[in-house]
Design a protein around this motif. Structure first.
Motif, PDB file in Angstrom:
ATOM      1  N   ALA A  86       1.008  -1.167  -0.182  1.00 35.69           N
ATOM      2  CA  ALA A  86       0.059   0.044  -0.011  1.00 35.69           C
ATOM      3  C   ALA A  86       0.906   1.208  -0.073  1.00 35.69           C
ATOM      4  CB  ALA A  86      -0.807  -0.159   1.108  1.00 35.69           C
ATOM      5  N   LEU A  87       1.748   1.163   0.869  1.00 37.31           N
ATOM      6  CA  LEU A  87       2.888   2.357   0.691  1.00 37.31           C
ATOM      7  C   LEU A  87       3.578   2.680  -0.423  1.00 37.31           C
ATOM      8  CD1 LEU A  87       4.202   2.118   4.297  1.00 37.31           C
ATOM      9  CD2 LEU A  87       2.506   3.586   3.438  1.00 37.31           C
ATOM     10  N   ALA A  88       4.184   1.571  -1.232  1.00 37.31           N
ATOM     11  CA  ALA A  88       4.502   1.509  -2.490  1.00 37.31           C
ATOM     12  C   ALA A  88       3.645   2.302  -3.385  1.00 37.31           C
ATOM     13  CB  ALA A  88       5.099   0.282  -2.901  1.00 37.31           C
ATOM     14  N   LEU A  89       2.363   1.544  -3.294  1.00 38.05           N
ATOM     15  CA  LEU A  89       1.476   2.292  -4.284  1.00 38.05           C
ATOM     16  C   LEU A  89       1.133   3.803  -4.125  1.00 38.05           C
ATOM     17  CD1 LEU A  89      -0.666   1.491  -6.716  1.00 38.05           C
ATOM     18  CD2 LEU A  89      -2.217   1.085  -5.071  1.00 38.05           C
ATOM     19  N   THR A  90       1.224   4.218  -2.795  1.00 39.96           N
ATOM     20  CA  THR A  90       0.835   5.430  -2.237  1.00 39.96           C
ATOM     21  C   THR A  90       1.933   6.512  -3.240  1.00 39.96           C
ATOM     22  OG1 THR A  90      -0.042   4.891  -0.117  1.00 39.96           O
ATOM     23  CG2 THR A  90       0.855   7.148  -0.658  1.00 39.96           C
ATOM     24  N   GLU A  91       3.347   6.055  -2.922  1.00 42.55           N
ATOM     25  CA  GLU A  91       4.398   6.524  -3.736  1.00 42.55           C
ATOM     26  C   GLU A  91       4.194   6.777  -4.967  1.00 42.55           C
ATOM     27  OE1 GLU A  91       8.146   5.317  -1.899  1.00 42.55           O
ATOM     28  OE2 GLU A  91       7.467   5.953   0.257  1.00 42.55           O
ATOM     29  N   VAL A  95       3.707  10.545  -6.856  1.00 39.43           N
ATOM     30  CA  VAL A  95       4.797  10.876  -7.780  1.00 39.43           C
ATOM     31  C   VAL A  95       4.626  10.054  -8.955  1.00 39.43           C
ATOM     32  CG1 VAL A  95       7.362  11.484  -7.893  1.00 39.43           C
ATOM     33  CG2 VAL A  95       6.210  11.427  -5.467  1.00 39.43           C
ATOM     34  N   LEU A  96       4.241  10.788  -9.894  1.00 41.51           N
ATOM     35  CA  LEU A  96       3.783  10.171 -11.193  1.00 41.51           C
ATOM     36  C   LEU A  96       5.154  10.591 -12.019  1.00 41.51           C
ATOM     37  CD1 LEU A  96       0.010  10.266 -11.633  1.00 41.51           C
ATOM     38  CD2 LEU A  96       1.331   8.268 -11.404  1.00 41.51           C
ATOM     39  N   THR A  97       6.104  10.323 -11.915  1.00 36.68           N
ATOM     40  CA  THR A  97       7.277  10.737 -12.562  1.00 36.68           C
ATOM     41  C   THR A  97       7.511   9.971 -14.035  1.00 36.68           C
ATOM     42  OG1 THR A  97       8.842   9.199 -11.641  1.00 36.68           O
ATOM     43  CG2 THR A  97       8.599  11.380 -10.755  1.00 36.68           C
ATOM     44  N   GLU A  98       7.088   8.841 -14.075  1.00 42.23           N
ATOM     45  CA  GLU A  98       6.975   8.128 -15.316  1.00 42.23           C
ATOM     46  C   GLU A  98       5.466   8.544 -16.316  1.00 42.23           C
ATOM     47  OE1 GLU A  98       9.616   6.762 -16.734  1.00 42.23           O
ATOM     48  OE2 GLU A  98      10.636   7.617 -14.918  1.00 42.23           O
ATOM     49  N   GLY A  99       4.775   9.048 -15.521  1.00 36.97           N
ATOM     50  CA  GLY A  99       3.403   9.162 -16.246  1.00 36.97           C
ATOM     51  C   GLY A  99       2.455   8.201 -15.806  1.00 36.97           C
ATOM     52  N   THR A 126      -5.621   9.054  -4.068  1.00 35.17           N
ATOM     53  CA  THR A 126      -6.065  10.240  -4.789  1.00 35.17           C
ATOM     54  C   THR A 126      -6.512  11.304  -4.213  1.00 35.17           C
ATOM     55  OG1 THR A 126      -6.288   8.789  -6.909  1.00 35.17           O
ATOM     56  CG2 THR A 126      -7.424  10.791  -6.958  1.00 35.17           C
ATOM     57  N   VAL A 127      -7.542  11.136  -3.086  1.00 34.57           N
ATOM     58  CA  VAL A 127      -8.257  12.172  -2.437  1.00 34.57           C
ATOM     59  C   VAL A 127      -7.288  12.750  -1.533  1.00 34.57           C
ATOM     60  CG1 VAL A 127      -9.158  10.918  -0.592  1.00 34.57           C
ATOM     61  CG2 VAL A 127     -10.466  12.891  -1.498  1.00 34.57           C
ATOM     62  N   ILE A 128      -6.307  11.943  -1.070  1.00 31.38           N
ATOM     63  CA  ILE A 128      -5.389  12.780   0.084  1.00 31.38           C
ATOM     64  C   ILE A 128      -4.482  13.687  -0.778  1.00 31.38           C
ATOM     65  CG2 ILE A 128      -3.786  10.913   0.226  1.00 31.38           C
ATOM     66  CD1 ILE A 128      -4.524  13.424   2.944  1.00 31.38           C
ATOM     67  N   ASN A 129      -3.903  13.284  -2.076  1.00 29.73           N
ATOM     68  CA  ASN A 129      -3.280  14.174  -2.980  1.00 29.73           C
ATOM     69  C   ASN A 129      -3.992  15.479  -3.140  1.00 29.73           C
ATOM     70  OD1 ASN A 129      -0.527  13.137  -3.700  1.00 29.73           O
ATOM     71  ND2 ASN A 129      -1.672  11.357  -3.584  1.00 29.73           N
ATOM     72  N   GLY A 130      -5.485  15.322  -3.559  1.00 23.62           N
ATOM     73  CA  GLY A 130      -6.151  16.392  -3.601  1.00 23.62           C
ATOM     74  C   GLY A 130      -6.189  17.324  -2.468  1.00 23.62           C
ATOM     75  N   TRP A 131      -6.365  16.925  -1.133  1.00 19.52           N
ATOM     76  CA  TRP A 131      -6.301  17.586  -0.041  1.00 19.52           C
ATOM     77  C   TRP A 131      -4.986  18.278   0.088  1.00 19.52           C
ATOM     78  CZ3 TRP A 131     -10.353  19.479   1.987  1.00 19.52           C
ATOM     79  CH2 TRP A 131     -11.495  18.447   2.275  1.00 19.52           C
ATOM     80  N   ASN A 132      -3.872  17.494  -0.234  1.00 15.77           N
ATOM     81  CA  ASN A 132      -2.603  18.107   0.153  1.00 15.77           C
ATOM     82  C   ASN A 132      -2.676  19.153  -0.794  1.00 15.77           C
ATOM     83  OD1 ASN A 132      -0.531  14.817   0.295  1.00 15.77           O
ATOM     84  ND2 ASN A 132      -1.997  16.139   1.890  1.00 15.77           N
ATOM     85  N   ARG A 133      -2.793  19.131  -2.116  1.00 17.69           N
ATOM     86  CA  ARG A 133      -2.612  20.142  -2.892  1.00 17.69           C
ATOM     87  C   ARG A 133      -3.658  21.640  -2.572  1.00 17.69           C
ATOM     88  NH1 ARG A 133      -0.710  16.039  -4.862  1.00 17.69           N
ATOM     89  NH2 ARG A 133       0.736  15.971  -6.747  1.00 17.69           N
TER      90      ARG A 133
END
Length: 147
Positions: A86-91, A95-99, A126-133
């Protein structure tokens, strides 16, 4: 420069509803908090870190597991294979560096989560990334969480 602290109530309610549905669907409140802390660490969101650190403790997380979350890959004995996936998927999602999310990361998570739980995990990330932003872009400081 002054930044707005305003967040439209309709936007807040919609984001909160997605968060609640994803957490409930994942069915593991402690893991949900670890995921949200890890994404918030990556995104440097002090507001979300403050809130989710408190919630992790409320859900029984230990100080050691919280303290070492930023280096979870080096502390194999603290996190289960499921949590590590789950943590690897979170990262990867954060961080979608490769798209895209690498296939091996997705497949590792799929080994530990059924299709519904995996969908909820991805929604939670996805939603925590939205909240972070939302919080980082407005520079909302830590504190002020309403229990």
């Amino acid at each position: 420069m002054n930044r707005t602290q305003l967040l439209d109530p309709k936007v807040f309610r919609a984001m909160a509803a997605v968060s609640a549905a994803a957490k409930k669907g994942l069915g593991d409140p402690a893991l949900a908090e670890l995921v949200m802390i890890r994404a918030s660490q990556i995104n440097h969101c002090a507001f979300c870190l403050d809130m989710h650190l408190d919630l992790a403790r409320e859900n029984g997380e230990t100080e050691d597991r919280i303290h070492f979350l930023n280096a979870w890959e080096e502390t194999e004995d603290l996190y289960s294979e499921r949590e590590r996936a789950a943590l690897a998927l979170t990262e990867a999602v954060t961080v979608l560096t490769e798209g895209f999310v690498p296939d091996e990361v997705y497949e590792a998570a799929a080994k530990h989560f059924d299709e519904a739980a995996l969908a909820h995990l991805i929604a939670l990330i996805t939603v925590i990334n939205g909240w972070n932003r939302l919080m980082v872009s407005r520079r909302v400081p830590p504190g002020g969480r309403q229990p």
